[in-house]
Motif scaffolding. Structure first.
Motif, short mmCIF file in Angstrom:
data_model
loop_
_atom_site.label_atom_id
_atom_site.label_comp_id
_atom_site.label_asym_id
_atom_site.label_seq_id
_atom_site.Cartn_x
_atom_site.Cartn_y
_atom_site.Cartn_z
N ASP A 63 3.37 -8.37 -10.05
CA ASP A 63 4.57 -9.16 -10.34
C ASP A 63 5.84 -8.38 -10.02
N THR A 64 5.87 -7.10 -10.41
CA THR A 64 7.07 -6.30 -10.22
C THR A 64 6.73 -4.89 -9.79
N TRP A 65 7.47 -4.39 -8.84
CA TRP A 65 7.40 -2.97 -8.51
C TRP A 65 8.81 -2.43 -8.66
N PHE A 78 3.07 0.64 4.14
CA PHE A 78 2.60 -0.42 3.25
C PHE A 78 2.17 -1.60 4.10
N ASP A 79 0.90 -1.97 3.99
CA ASP A 79 0.36 -3.14 4.69
C ASP A 79 -0.07 -4.16 3.65
N GLY A 80 0.61 -5.30 3.62
CA GLY A 80 0.27 -6.32 2.65
C GLY A 80 0.86 -6.00 1.29
N LEU A 81 2.16 -6.17 1.15
CA LEU A 81 2.85 -5.90 -0.11
C LEU A 81 3.27 -7.24 -0.70
N ASP A 82 2.56 -7.67 -1.74
CA ASP A 82 2.79 -8.99 -2.35
C ASP A 82 3.38 -8.79 -3.75
N LEU A 83 4.68 -9.06 -3.87
CA LEU A 83 5.38 -8.81 -5.12
C LEU A 83 6.15 -10.04 -5.56
#
Length: 238
Positions: A63-65, A78-83
């Motif tokens: 949800d959050t980084w 970063f490959d595939g960063l879902d935030l």
């Protein structure tokens, strides 16, 4: 005019002509992602532990980084960063690559980015006012509202990107290009532009037309902006 002054004036003329014939200077990039070499493979636990130097992350979803102000991500991939939210206010990104990111909300104000590539990604609201960006490339990205008010941009490119709105109010931009970009609204009010190349952009609307001084546009774009430019200059066209 004294002879010595006249000679100095004549001697300066060729240099002035040379500067004019150089044309619009494109962004210059020193970063080559092959320099990242073989990186350690990272996972969620390593990310939570703050391993942000020389690591390759793949498939990070949360949800959050949040990065603390002053934190630095350096030499990472970063490959595939879902935030849901990426909070990096006051943080630094250095010599890193982000691919396949999907982030609706980015809070990146007052940060510093250098030699960063972002590609094939979707970013919604990007709050990046008062940032310093140098050597930044966005490729094939979809961006919503990009707030770059008061930013300092040097050597930045948006290649084949779609941008709903980009706000450069009071920003300073040098060697910035929009190659194959589609822009809904560009706010240039109070901007200070040098070698900003808009020729490759499909521009729907420009706000703050006076801020385009120092930008380069195409003859076709000039025709589309003619009415607004005439109005800005106080010219009545009948």
């Amino acid at each position: 005019m004294p002879a010595s002054a006249a000679r100095a004036k004549v001697a300066a003329m060729p240099a002035a002509r040379s500067r004019k014939t150089q044309g619009t200077q494109p962004p210059s990039f020193d970063f080559d992602e092959s320099s990242l070499g073989a990186l350690d493979a990272g996972d969620d636990a390593m990310l939570d532990a703050g391993r942000l130097d020389g690591v390759a992350y793949s498939g990070i979803a949360r949800d959050t980084w949040q990065l603390e102000s002053g934190a630095t991500v350096e030499a990472c991939r970063f490959d595939g960063l879902d935030l849901g939210t990426w909070a990096l206010r006051g943080a630094h990104l250095v010599e890193s690559v982000f691919a396949g990111a999907n982030v609706p909300t980015v809070s990146a104000a007052r940060g510093g980015w250098r030699d960063v590539e972002l590609r094939d990604s979707r970013f919604g609201s990007v709050e990046a006012y008062d940032v310093a960006w140098r050597g930044i490339r966005f490729s094939r990205c979809k961006l919503g509202y990009v707030n770059l008010r008061g930013a300092e941009l040097l050597d930045v490119a948006f290649v084949d990107c779609t941008i709903d709105e980009i706000d450069l109010l009071d920003a300073s931009a040098r060697r910035v290009a929009f190659d194959g970009a589609r822009i809904g609204t560009l706010n240039a009010g109070g901007a200070r532009l040098t070698d900003v190349d808009l020729r490759g952009a499909d521009l729907s609307q420009v706000v703050g037309m006076e801020g385009l001084r120092g930008a380069t546009i195409s003859p076709e774009q000039l025709q589309l902006m003619a009415a607004a430019l005439a109005d800005l200059a106080g010219i009545v066209v009948e």
